[in-house]
Design an enzyme around this catalytic site. Structure first.
Site, short mmCIF file in Angstrom:
data_model
loop_
_atom_site.label_atom_id
_atom_site.label_comp_id
_atom_site.label_asym_id
_atom_site.label_seq_id
_atom_site.Cartn_x
_atom_site.Cartn_y
_atom_site.Cartn_z
N SER A 109 -1.32 0.49 -1.00
CA SER A 109 -0.58 -0.70 -0.62
C SER A 109 -1.46 -1.94 -0.73
O SER A 109 -2.02 -2.21 -1.78
CB SER A 109 0.00 -0.50 0.80
N ASP A 161 5.66 2.54 -1.77
CA ASP A 161 4.41 2.34 -1.05
C ASP A 161 3.71 3.66 -0.70
O ASP A 161 4.28 4.53 -0.05
CB ASP A 161 4.71 1.56 0.24
#
Length: 270
Positions: free
Chosen positions: A38, A152
């Site tokens: 991320s 993510d």
């Protein structure tokens, strides 16, 4: 000795990674390979691409107005926000470079909604990998390929220690942005020494989500144990706020200075 840096996810809290890197640079600790999830992937790519100075300038100067302007608010396919402006900003820094063209070996971690497995992206277009690794489910659109739908990586591997090891790291320094759950719960009003918390649905949901992220991080770290774990005390700062770079960088530095003895011990063991 090959030293790897594994950078955890945490949205706006990721600016703390910059503080960690600055201390390692000042202390002469080499960073040979980088993995990230991320926001950790975005910072990691900047380290691997030797543009960490540019990233720090952006982080320190970003305003609330600019942050909101990047959002492209409105229901999109599979997400509340679009990612066109985010991709445009990333292209401004990386162009169409591939991961193989970066100065250091790098890997970004994403998760596949089809299989439920984590996916390590260590080749191909840098920006595509960063978009996939940071595509918060429901908030930003997934990155689709012929056989994958990537989101993510924090939902599968919040601190990608194994990915750094697979890049050839002998020793790994990991940074956990989710470890200060106590600070985060207090910020949301869940403090046993304070007033009875307001059980607002959003606050309760955010506390539960934070607890789940911390538990997943701890479980993964028991399986993939880093040589040094740095956990900045940043729970009092909202993950959604990208405008707190000055404080986050300072706290990242402090957490790293606090672990210098362990880092020196790691180096001396070799």
């Amino acid at each position: 000795m090959t030293i790897g840096l594994a950078l955890g996810g945490g949205a706006g809290l990721g600016w703390a990674h910059i503080g960690v890197v600055r201390v390692l640079e000042d202390e002469g600790v080499p960073i040979d390979v980088v993995s990230g999830t991320s926001i950790g992937a975005i910072v990691g790519a900047c380290i691997a691409g030797d543009i960490i100075d540019e990233l720090e300038d952006v982080a320190r100067e970003i305003s609330l107005r600019e942050m909101l302007s990047m959002g492209e608010f409105g229901f999109k396919k599979g997400s509340l926000l679009g990612a066109g402006k985010i991709e445009q900003r990333l292209r401004g820094h990386f162009g169409h470079r591939t991961i193989q063209e970066l100065a250091k070996p790098f890997a970004a971690v994403a998760a596949d909604l089809y299989s439920g497995e984590k996916v390590v992206l260590d080749s191909g277009d840098v920006v595509t990998a960063l978009r996939a690794s940071s595509a918060i489910p429901g908030m930003l659109p997934p990155v689709e390929t012929s056989s994958l739908m990537l989101v993510d990586g924090g939902v599968a591997d919040p601190i990608p220690v194994q990915a750094a090891r697979n890049l050839g790291a002998d020793k790994i320094i990991a940074i956990d942005l989710q470890g200060d759950y106590r600070g985060r719960s207090r910020r949301l009003g869940f403090d046993p020494d304070g007033e009875k918390p307001s059980l607002a649905a959003m606050k309760t949901a955010r506390a539960g989500w934070s607890l789940a992220l911390r538990a997943l991080s701890q479980a993964n770290l028991k399986t993939d144990v880093p040589d040094v774990l740095i956990t900045p005390r940043i729970g009092h700062i909202d993950m959604a706020d990208f405008t707190q770079a000055d404080e986050l960088i300072a706290l990242g530095k402090k957490a790293t200075y606090d672990m210098l003895t362990e880092i020196e011990s790691m180096l001396s063991r070799e």
